[in-house]
Design an enzyme around this catalytic site. Structure first.
Site, PDB file in Angstrom:
ATOM      1  N   ASP A  33      46.966  12.444  52.421  1.00 47.99           N
ATOM      2  CA  ASP A  33      45.774  13.157  52.859  1.00 47.99           C
ATOM      3  C   ASP A  33      45.980  14.668  52.879  1.00 47.99           C
ATOM      4  O   ASP A  33      46.552  15.202  53.839  1.00 47.99           O
ATOM      5  CB  ASP A  33      45.410  12.648  54.266  1.00 47.99           C
ATOM      6  CG  ASP A  33      44.206  13.345  54.829  1.00 47.99           C
ATOM      7  OD1 ASP A  33      43.943  13.186  56.034  1.00 47.99           O
ATOM      8  OD2 ASP A  33      43.518  14.055  54.067  1.00 47.99           O
ATOM      9  N   ASP A 215      40.508  17.856  49.420  1.00 43.98           N
ATOM     10  CA  ASP A 215      40.814  16.882  50.471  1.00 43.98           C
ATOM     11  C   ASP A 215      40.886  15.453  49.937  1.00 43.98           C
ATOM     12  O   ASP A 215      39.857  14.768  49.822  1.00 43.98           O
ATOM     13  CB  ASP A 215      39.759  16.992  51.574  1.00 43.98           C
ATOM     14  CG  ASP A 215      40.030  16.052  52.726  1.00 43.98           C
ATOM     15  OD1 ASP A 215      39.209  16.003  53.672  1.00 43.98           O
ATOM     16  OD2 ASP A 215      41.053  15.342  52.692  1.00 43.98           O
TER      17      ASP A 215
HETATM   18  O1  LIG Z   1      37.447  14.249  58.045  1.00 44.27           O
HETATM   19  C1  LIG Z   1      37.266  14.337  56.873  1.00 44.27           C
HETATM   20  C2  LIG Z   1      36.131  15.061  56.201  1.00 44.27           C
HETATM   21  C3  LIG Z   1      35.007  15.340  57.074  1.00 44.27           C
HETATM   22  C4  LIG Z   1      34.005  14.403  57.188  1.00 44.27           C
HETATM   23  C5  LIG Z   1      32.932  14.723  57.994  1.00 44.27           C
HETATM   24  C6  LIG Z   1      32.923  15.921  58.669  1.00 44.27           C
HETATM   25  C7  LIG Z   1      33.969  16.820  58.553  1.00 44.27           C
HETATM   26  C8  LIG Z   1      35.030  16.526  57.750  1.00 44.27           C
HETATM   27  N1  LIG Z   1      38.076  13.866  55.958  1.00 44.27           N
HETATM   28  N2  LIG Z   1      39.245  13.271  56.305  1.00 44.27           N
HETATM   29  C9  LIG Z   1      40.449  13.776  55.993  1.00 44.27           C
HETATM   30  N3  LIG Z   1      41.376  12.956  56.429  1.00 44.27           N
HETATM   31  C10 LIG Z   1      40.777  11.900  57.018  1.00 44.27           C
HETATM   32  C11 LIG Z   1      41.318  10.765  57.633  1.00 44.27           C
HETATM   33  C12 LIG Z   1      40.448   9.845  58.187  1.00 44.27           C
HETATM   34  C13 LIG Z   1      39.077  10.049  58.125  1.00 44.27           C
HETATM   35  C14 LIG Z   1      38.523  11.174  57.501  1.00 44.27           C
HETATM   36  C15 LIG Z   1      39.399  12.083  56.965  1.00 44.27           C
END
Ligand SMILES: O=C(Cc1ccccc1)Nn1cnc2ccccc21
Length: 327
Positions: A33, A215
């Site tokens: 990640d 990401d």
């Molecule tokens: O959290 C996010 C992206 C996100 C989504 C909605 C609002 C703000 C940001 N990605 N992510 C990156 N690593 C993760 C791990 C678990 C779940 C989501 C994950």
């Protein structure tokens, strides 16, 4: 000088990609990640009702970091927390002899339900590692001085196994030149600026780009609301569905390609990647691979974009940079 490569296995609808990691004497499947900086896994300390079906790290092979604990909440509000051990980690032959392993003592239902994933391996900057009272380094930061070159690369694919490499760039994985852009590390992400977007209803380029992060932990491509709206205005049957919390389109549609300008180069996401997945098994309505980034504060170039390119995460120079090349 270490180098290594590990497979990235796609889960259903490419919702995430999992890679085998040896921690102590367990092999676990972790979600690499680049949007977070904690290496955490289900463990023998996790409550059985939360860890059923998951591979577990047994801290007996590690050394507890006394008084250290961690607690992370992701953008989608999923969360996990626990305590910390130092142990040996091997990824594709690259070894970290003493890596901080964050053993989960509590996880939210999203992780319990995702039985294929035994945890996450964070590849964002260690400045956002959540371990207190003293943050620890990511796997990449732990090994970077032992790597032939302080880089890792991401080659995700639609519906097929891709790979991560550490310590080298694999010239067989891309065509043409690599376009590099500077990275702003202030928020701890691999953050860059996209120059502009075009495609779909945005047949005329939307001109303005914006701040974005690369990401791998996010499935979809979150863009400025005006860009997402413009794109779907060119897709028959697409609409914003408040109940689903995003744009949906007919699963029978072949949406137009979407173009992103980065560093003066244009990268194309095939329209088929944007017809992402049925709302529920058997549904003829699909969720869109492009969604609005409203409320997030920046755009998120998740797997829908990353599986269209070869991405180089380079921390080998005086400041970090991101490279993109056509696959
Ligand atoms: O959290 C996010 C992206 C996100 C989504 C909605 C609002 C703000 C940001 N990605 N992510 C990156 N690593 C993760 C791990 C678990 C779940 C989501 C994950």
């Amino acid at each position: 000088c270490q180098t290594g490569e590990v497979a990235a296995d796609p889960q259903l609808y490419d919702q995430s990609y999992l890679s085998p990691v040896t921690i102590g004497n367990s092999e676990l499947m972790l979600d690499f990640d680049t949007g977070s900086a904690d290496l955490w896994c289900f463990s023998t300390e996790s409550p059985a009702v939360q860890s059923a079906g998951h591979g577990l790290y047994n801290p007996s092979t590690g050394t507890e970091l006394d008084g250290a604990f961690w607690d992370i909440t992701y953008g989608d509000q999923s969360a996990a927390s626990g305590n910390v051990f130092a142990d040996k980690v091997v990824v594709g032959g690259v070894t970290a002899t003493k890596q901080a392993i964050e053993a989960a003592t509590s996880v939210s239902y999203e992780f319990t339900e995702d039985v294929a994933s035994d945890g996450l391996l964070g590849l964002a900057f260690s400045s956002i590692n959540t371990i207190l009272p003293q943050p620890q380094t990511t796997f990449f930061d732990t090994v970077r001085n032992t790597l032939a070159k302080a880089v890792f690369t991401v080659d995700l694919k639609k519906g097929a196994a891709g790979s991560y490499t550490f310590g080298y760039i694999d010239s067989s994985k891309y065509s043409g030149a690599i376009t590099y852009v500077p990275v702003n590390t202030a928020n701890g992400f691999w953050q860059f600026t996209a120059d502009g977007y075009s495609g779909g209803g945005n047949n005329a380029s939307t001109g303005r780009g914006g701040v974005a992060i690369a990401d791998t932990g996010t499935s979809l491509l979150y863009l400025p609301a005006s860009v997402a709206k413009g794109y779907y205005s060119g897709v028959q049957g697409a609409s914003f569905d408040f109940r689903q919390g995003g744009y949906t389109l007919p699963c029978s549609a072949t949406p137009p390609d979407f173009n992103v300008a980065i560093g003066g180069k244009t990268f194309t996401v095939p329209g088929s990647y944007i017809n992402y997945a049925p709302l529920r098994a058997g549904s003829s309505t699909c969720f869109g691979g492009i969604q609005a980034d409203s409320g997030i504060g920046f755009s998120i170039f998740g797997d829908v974009f990353l599986k269209a390119v070869y991405a180089i995460f380079d921390d080998s120079g005086s400041s970090p940079k991101l490279g993109f090349a056509a696959q």
